[in-house]
Design a protein around this motif. Structure first.
Motif, PDB file in Angstrom:
ATOM      1  N   PHE A 242       0.826  -1.212   0.000  1.00 21.07           N
ATOM      2  CA  PHE A 242       0.000   0.000   0.000  1.00 21.07           C
ATOM      3  C   PHE A 242       0.860   1.261   0.000  1.00 21.07           C
ATOM      4  N   SER A 243       1.985   1.190   0.676  1.00 16.56           N
ATOM      5  CA  SER A 243       2.828   2.370   0.764  1.00 16.56           C
ATOM      6  C   SER A 243       3.383   2.759  -0.617  1.00 16.56           C
ATOM      7  N   ILE A 244       3.805   1.776  -1.412  1.00 25.71           N
ATOM      8  CA  ILE A 244       4.279   2.070  -2.774  1.00 25.71           C
ATOM      9  C   ILE A 244       3.124   2.597  -3.625  1.00 25.71           C
ATOM     10  N   PHE A 245       1.976   1.930  -3.486  1.00 26.47           N
ATOM     11  CA  PHE A 245       0.801   2.325  -4.261  1.00 26.47           C
ATOM     12  C   PHE A 245       0.393   3.774  -3.954  1.00 26.47           C
ATOM     13  N   LYS A 246       0.368   4.110  -2.670  1.00 26.44           N
ATOM     14  CA  LYS A 246      -0.068   5.462  -2.302  1.00 26.44           C
ATOM     15  C   LYS A 246       0.943   6.526  -2.723  1.00 26.44           C
TER      16      LYS A 246
END
Ligand SMILES: [Zn+2]
Length: 307
Positions: A242-246
């Motif tokens: 999620f951190s990369i996606f966000k």
């Protein structure tokens, strides 16, 4: 070390065709009209368009672009390959504006290419994740506001994403969900994860019960009690996803309309599941993307633009 973009297939149209043909047709040319593989001749001659073949079974001409996301695009194949390399190799994605400037395309054309590339990244993998006692982490997150939705507590005005990450293989699969509740989430978990798997989630109410009886086991991390890591019971892997996606959605794409969100998820899933930590380098990732182009077409209606 030479620039990755100095390879001939990024500059020369004949080399680009040869490069794509070798990957799409490893056994030799296949007619997209009748499926024939015999009695196929390459059309030669100065006025013949590049990569043209004729099938003498159905007597129709074809090229390797036909039946793929390259079809009905006027953008040269070597520019497509540059675009695919850039999108496949940019960890947080690359905006259509950037792609347009780098490749000398209009923003509209770059946007169209980006969308088609995302379509090629869509997995279409219907096999179950996990199995054999492996671990799948499941978590959901809120991102960006839904345009026009009134701001409410509990995140109803935001877009919602559910992600599953198989810890052993490093593969991810993410979904847009309408609501973060049992009815929206549990069916996706059931349909995508092998029963012989340990499922790890946080302590949210919608994961309670049920999963423990269906899967090999169900571990729940109690974030509210400050318990983030308890041996192998943690959801750090899916939170990393999620951190990369966000970062990508906020920094590069500046969010997007909800109707396109699933395409961006496909893009981040593709790069995450084919990342360097899994021994997939930039060239190999671009080649895997190329294999995804076969049979993937976007119509005028679904993208409202034409390159
Ligand atoms: Zn044919």
């Amino acid at each position: 070390m030479a620039s990755a973009l100095s390879a001939p297939h990024f500059h020369d149209e004949d080399a680009a065709f040869a490069y794509v043909e070798a990957r799409v047709w490893p056994e030799g040319p296949t007619c997209p009209h009748c499926g024939g593989v015999e009695r196929i001749s390459k059309m030669q001659g100065k006025s013949t368009r590049k990569g043209l073949y004729k099938c003498y079974q159905c007597r129709k001409p074809f090229t390797v672009r036909m039946g793929t996301v390259f079809e009905s695009s006027h953008v040269p194949l070597h520019i497509w390959l540059q675009a695919m390399y850039l999108v496949a190799g940019s960890k947080k994605g690359i905006s259509s504006n950037q792609l347009a400037r780098t490749l000398g395309l209009t923003v509209k054309t770059a946007w169209f290419l980006s969308h088609r590339i995302r379509e090629a990244m869509r997995g279409g993998d219907l096999s179950l994740m996990g199995g054999e006692g492996g671990v799948v982490e499941v978590d959901e997150t809120f991102i960006g506001n839904i345009p026009g939705a009134p701001v409410k507590q509990g995140g109803q005005h935001k877009m919602k994403v559910l992600a599953l990450v198989h810890r052993e293989s490093g593969q991810s699969r993410a979904f847009v969900v309408d609501k973060v509740d049992r009815e929206s989430i549990i069916p996706i978990v059931m349909q995508n994860i092998d029963r012989e798997t340990y499922v790890l989630t946080d302590e949210a109410g919608h994961y309670k019960g049920q999963l423990r009886d269906v899967f090999l086991g169900h571990g729940r991390v109690n974030h509210s009690a400050g318990e983030y890591v308890r041996g192998r019971i943690h959801t750090n892997t899916v939170e990393g996803y999620f951190s990369i996606f966000k970062r990508g959605m906020r920094g590069v794409y500046q969010w997007c309309a909800e109707k396109h969100l699933h395409r961006y998820l496909a893009e981040f899933d593709f790069r995450y599941s084919n990342r360097a930590a899994l021994d997939c380098n930039d060239s190999e990732r671009a080649d895997r993307l190329l294999r995804g182009i076969v049979g993937k077409r976007l119509t005028y209606q679904t993208t409202c633009a034409r390159a």
